[in-house]
Design a protein around this motif. Structure first.
Motif, short mmCIF file in Angstrom:
data_model
loop_
_atom_site.label_atom_id
_atom_site.label_comp_id
_atom_site.label_asym_id
_atom_site.label_seq_id
_atom_site.Cartn_x
_atom_site.Cartn_y
_atom_site.Cartn_z
N VAL A 59 4.91 -25.66 1.18
CA VAL A 59 4.26 -26.37 2.31
C VAL A 59 2.84 -26.59 1.87
O VAL A 59 2.00 -25.69 1.98
CB VAL A 59 4.27 -25.53 3.61
CG1 VAL A 59 3.70 -26.37 4.75
CG2 VAL A 59 5.66 -25.04 3.95
N ASN B 283 -9.49 -18.42 4.12
CA ASN B 283 -8.98 -19.23 3.01
C ASN B 283 -7.51 -19.60 3.19
O ASN B 283 -6.94 -20.25 2.35
CB ASN B 283 -9.22 -18.52 1.68
CG ASN B 283 -8.24 -17.40 1.45
OD1 ASN B 283 -7.58 -16.95 2.38
ND2 ASN B 283 -8.12 -16.95 0.24
N GLY B 284 -6.91 -19.18 4.30
CA GLY B 284 -5.53 -19.60 4.54
C GLY B 284 -4.74 -18.64 5.41
O GLY B 284 -5.25 -17.62 5.89
N GLY B 285 -3.47 -18.98 5.58
CA GLY B 285 -2.60 -18.26 6.50
C GLY B 285 -2.43 -16.78 6.18
O GLY B 285 -2.28 -15.96 7.08
N SER B 286 -2.42 -16.45 4.89
CA SER B 286 -2.20 -15.04 4.53
C SER B 286 -3.33 -14.18 5.09
O SER B 286 -3.07 -13.14 5.71
CB SER B 286 -2.15 -14.88 3.01
OG SER B 286 -1.19 -15.75 2.47
N ASN C 201 -3.26 -14.12 8.92
CA ASN C 201 -2.28 -13.17 9.44
C ASN C 201 -2.80 -11.74 9.34
O ASN C 201 -2.63 -10.94 10.26
CB ASN C 201 -0.96 -13.30 8.67
CG ASN C 201 -0.17 -14.53 9.09
OD1 ASN C 201 -0.37 -15.07 10.18
ND2 ASN C 201 0.71 -15.00 8.22
N HIS D 103 7.21 -15.42 6.96
CA HIS D 103 6.53 -15.56 5.67
C HIS D 103 6.17 -14.20 5.07
O HIS D 103 5.81 -13.27 5.81
CB HIS D 103 5.25 -16.38 5.88
CG HIS D 103 4.61 -16.83 4.61
ND1 HIS D 103 3.61 -16.11 3.99
CD2 HIS D 103 4.83 -17.92 3.84
CE1 HIS D 103 3.25 -16.75 2.90
NE2 HIS D 103 3.96 -17.85 2.78
N SER E 41 3.64 -13.14 3.67
CA SER E 41 2.26 -12.65 3.87
C SER E 41 2.19 -11.64 5.02
O SER E 41 1.29 -10.80 5.04
CB SER E 41 1.32 -13.83 4.14
OG SER E 41 1.73 -14.53 5.29
N GLY F 219 6.94 -22.71 13.01
CA GLY F 219 7.26 -23.35 11.73
C GLY F 219 7.51 -22.30 10.66
O GLY F 219 6.58 -21.74 10.11
N VAL G 84 8.74 -21.08 6.91
CA VAL G 84 8.60 -21.77 5.63
C VAL G 84 9.90 -22.36 5.10
O VAL G 84 9.89 -23.42 4.49
CB VAL G 84 8.03 -20.88 4.51
CG1 VAL G 84 6.56 -21.11 4.36
CG2 VAL G 84 8.37 -19.44 4.72
N ASP H 136 2.29 -16.84 13.83
CA ASP H 136 2.03 -17.38 12.51
C ASP H 136 2.32 -18.88 12.57
O ASP H 136 3.45 -19.32 12.42
CB ASP H 136 2.90 -16.71 11.43
CG ASP H 136 2.61 -17.30 10.05
OD1 ASP H 136 1.76 -18.20 9.96
OD2 ASP H 136 3.23 -16.84 9.07
N ALA I 125 0.71 -21.01 10.57
CA ALA I 125 0.07 -21.55 9.36
C ALA I 125 0.60 -22.96 9.09
O ALA I 125 -0.15 -23.89 8.82
CB ALA I 125 0.36 -20.64 8.18
N PHE I 126 1.89 -23.09 9.22
CA PHE I 126 2.56 -24.33 8.92
C PHE I 126 2.58 -25.27 10.14
O PHE I 126 2.10 -26.41 10.06
CB PHE I 126 3.97 -23.94 8.47
CG PHE I 126 4.97 -25.02 8.24
CD1 PHE I 126 4.71 -26.34 8.48
CD2 PHE I 126 6.21 -24.68 7.73
CE1 PHE I 126 5.66 -27.31 8.26
CE2 PHE I 126 7.17 -25.64 7.50
CZ PHE I 126 6.90 -26.96 7.78
N ASP J 241 -3.10 -23.10 9.51
CA ASP J 241 -3.67 -23.60 8.25
C ASP J 241 -4.14 -25.03 8.43
O ASP J 241 -3.45 -25.85 9.05
CB ASP J 241 -2.62 -23.54 7.13
CG ASP J 241 -2.75 -22.27 6.30
OD1 ASP J 241 -3.76 -21.55 6.48
OD2 ASP J 241 -1.86 -22.00 5.49
N HIS K 206 -5.31 -26.64 5.59
CA HIS K 206 -5.09 -27.30 4.29
C HIS K 206 -3.64 -27.73 4.09
O HIS K 206 -3.31 -28.30 3.06
CB HIS K 206 -5.57 -26.42 3.13
CG HIS K 206 -5.01 -25.02 3.10
ND1 HIS K 206 -5.74 -23.96 2.61
CD2 HIS K 206 -3.84 -24.50 3.51
CE1 HIS K 206 -5.00 -22.87 2.70
NE2 HIS K 206 -3.86 -23.16 3.24
N LYS K 207 -2.78 -27.43 5.04
CA LYS K 207 -1.38 -27.89 4.92
C LYS K 207 -1.22 -29.22 5.64
O LYS K 207 -1.57 -30.26 5.11
CB LYS K 207 -0.44 -26.82 5.45
CG LYS K 207 -0.35 -25.61 4.53
CD LYS K 207 0.56 -24.53 5.06
CE LYS K 207 0.72 -23.41 4.05
NZ LYS K 207 1.29 -22.20 4.67
C1 LIG Z 1 1.77 -21.12 3.98
C2 LIG Z 1 2.13 -20.14 4.99
C3 LIG Z 1 1.50 -18.89 5.02
C4 LIG Z 1 0.47 -18.49 4.01
O1 LIG Z 1 -0.66 -19.31 4.12
P1 LIG Z 1 -1.67 -19.52 2.90
O2 LIG Z 1 -2.60 -20.55 3.42
O3 LIG Z 1 -0.85 -20.01 1.75
O4 LIG Z 1 -2.31 -18.20 2.63
C5 LIG Z 1 1.86 -18.02 6.02
N1 LIG Z 1 2.81 -18.34 6.91
C6 LIG Z 1 3.44 -19.54 6.90
C7 LIG Z 1 4.48 -19.82 7.92
C8 LIG Z 1 3.12 -20.47 5.94
O5 LIG Z 1 3.74 -21.66 5.93
#
Ligand SMILES: *Cc1c(COP(=O)(O)O)cnc(C)c1O
Length: 504
Positions: free
Chosen positions: A95, A151-154, A157, A194, A196, A249, A251, A276, A278-279, A305, A307-308
């Motif tokens: 993603v 810096n992102g979803g990880s 979370n 995910h 993470s 969402g 992954v 979560d 992120a997506f 997120d 950046h996705k």
């Molecule tokens: C991508 C994603 C993450 C991790 O996010 P990063 O930005 O890659 O750290 C966590 N959970 C879900 C559902 C994701 O799609």
């Protein structure tokens, strides 16, 4: 180095002696970068890194200076041609977002200012405050909630779950730590969650066994009945359930857990609800898709997120926490050298290092701010809807092709399919599809990724790409059939996969 007149060492700097020359190089790089974006469709999605290019990155630490133009030339030759390809219209792996041209320009400003956005009275803090405010507004979170760009979803979370743990713990977690817990703390998430989340749980010292993995239904959503049962069992066994992680969402298939039901359950069981997203949390920006996340606004924390699917340049994520006080209590550690003042540079009112683990942080908010203002959220909503429509279109194309099989219902923008070889063993079909995926990628045609669905290898197309057009999916299907046939012929001696007679 001695100067002629006074015998003192000449002072040095990283600034150029000749700004005109560097400016010229900068203009050239800007032109090349624009060409790179404008011409992306004409290039292969991905190409394997040739040995010479790989070899180039084994040189030892550079000690002597080199002309910047010559360094750039190396980058042009050995770096620019070999990315994953995520800015290409036929990249659909994992993603991953495509970024935007204006986002690229924002990077230039970020680099020029080189802000450290931890705190202090500087404009970067106000920009981040505003961007977080926009996200609260867009996701229906209260105005007085807190948040931080990550810096992102990880990391988002991890931040959300750390606040959950510290808030719900029966001891003062900052002082006593997990070893003083009177009973084990446990949390719940579906089997499609995910990785993470698991990493965060491990890092928080709870151990991954404390993360209860709840099976999913046919649409890859958490099974509410089994979740209720697990909570009941844990309570009966003397453990402390403290949190549910909901997926906006997933992954593998882009499924949405039932938010409203999860919010009700979390409320009645007094559990923290972390989403979560992120997506997929960004579907909240679309009137058409918002029903998928109804109830998400009742969460205690949300990770999203940017950046996705919102195409902010890497990296940019955000976590929102409903209760700002609990968020601050988890991450504020006093330090004398970070003392605040009533006025002057240390007079700022918002210090982001007190809302996350990082102290030094880049000015991420600028790339979000510039892109969101330039494109507007209505356009982002349309792009998300466009990808969802494209996923439906691809699913139709796959369903209409006798040699391809659609492997999971299309909940949103993820399509999982495979090449079918009638009569062949599951293992052989799996291997054939692994080869087909590699062949699609290596031929530069398209870059999906893969997943395993009930033991079956699936070619997974996750469409978070504002450059994809309908014709790109037609190319994918055509090429999957053509290359799949070739592989089946080589492997089984017939395109339909009828095994060739023994000894032939
Ligand atoms: C991508 C994603 C993450 C991790 O996010 P990063 O930005 O890659 O750290 C966590 N959970 C879900 C559902 C994701 O799609």
């Amino acid at each position: 180095m001695k100067s002629e007149e006074d015998g003192l060492p000449q002072e040095e700097t990283l600034d150029p002696q000749d700004w005109t020359k560097l400016r010229r190089l900068g203009h050239r790089m800007m032109d090349d970068a624009m060409d790179y974006l404008e011409g992306v469709r004409q290039r292969p999605v991905w190409q394997p890194i040739p040995p010479e290019a790989r070899e180039h990155f084994t040189e030892l630490l550079p000690v002597e200076p080199m002309d910047a133009a010559a360094v750039y030339e190396e980058a042009r030759q050995h770096i620019l041609p070999y990315p994953t390809g995520n800015i290409h219209p036929r990249f659909w792996g994992w993603v991953i977002g495509s970024g935007s041209p204006v986002g690229m320009l924002a990077e230039l400003l970020t680099g020029a200012m080189n802000c450290n956005a931890w705190g202090a009275d500087q404009i970067a803090i106000e920009v981040e405050r505003q961007v977080i405010g926009w996200l609260k507004q867009g996701l229906g979170f209260p105005h007085d909630a807190s948040g931080i760009l990550t810096n992102g979803g990880s990391v988002s979370n991890l931040v959300g779950l750390a606040v959950a743990r510290n808030t719900k713990a029966e001891v003062d977690m900052a002082q006593e730590g997990v070893q003083s817990l009177p009973r084990p703390m446990v949390l719940y998430a579906s089997s499609s969650t995910h990785s993470s989340v698991r990493k965060a749980v491990e890092l928080m010292g709870l151990g991954c066994k404390s993360l209860r993995t709840i099976p999913v239904d046919a649409r890859y959503r958490i099974r509410m009945d089994l979740l209720r049962e697990a909570i009941r069992e844990d309570r009966a066994a003397g453990r402390l359930p403290f949190c549910i992680v909901a997926n906006a969402g997933t992954v593998d298939t882009g499924a949405f857990d039932p938010m409203e039901e999860l919010a009700d359950l979390a409320q009645s069981e007094d559990l923290w609800l972390h989403v979560d997203g992120a997506f997929g949390a960004c579907v909240a920006f679309s009137d058409e898709l918002r029903p998928l996340v109804r109830g998400m606004e009742r969460a205690d924390s949300i990770s999203i997120d940017l950046h996705k699917w919102l195409h902010v340049q890497y990296d940019a994520g955000c976590v929102l926490v409903r209760n700002a006080r609990q968020h601050h209590a988890t991450f504020s550690s006093p330090a004398s050298y970070l003392a605040r003042a009533r006025r002057g540079l240390s007079g700022g009112t918002l210090w982001f290092n007190e809302y996350g683990f990082e102290l030094s942080r880049s000015f991420r908010a600028l790339r979000v701010w510039m892109a969101f203002k330039t494109y507007g959220m209505r356009k982002h909503a349309r792009l998300i809807e466009q990808n969802v429509a494209q996923a439906k279109y691809l699913a139709e194309l796959v369903s209409g092709a006798s040699e391809l099989e659609l492997m999971a219902p299309v909940a949103l923008n993820v399509v999982c399919f495979r090449y079918v070889a009638e009569g062949a063993e599951q293992e052989a079909v799996n291997r054939l599809n692994q080869d087909l995926l590699a062949s699609l990628q290596e031929s530069g045609v398209a870059a999906p990724s893969s997943t395993l669905l009930q033991g079956k290898f699936a070619i997974r197309v996750a469409i978070t790409n504002h450059r994809s057009r309908r014709e790109d999916f037609e190319v994918l299907v055509r090429e999957s059939i053509r290359q799949g046939r070739e592989l089946a012929e080589a492997r089984f001696g017939s395109p339909a996969g009828t095994p060739a007679p023994i000894g032939v």
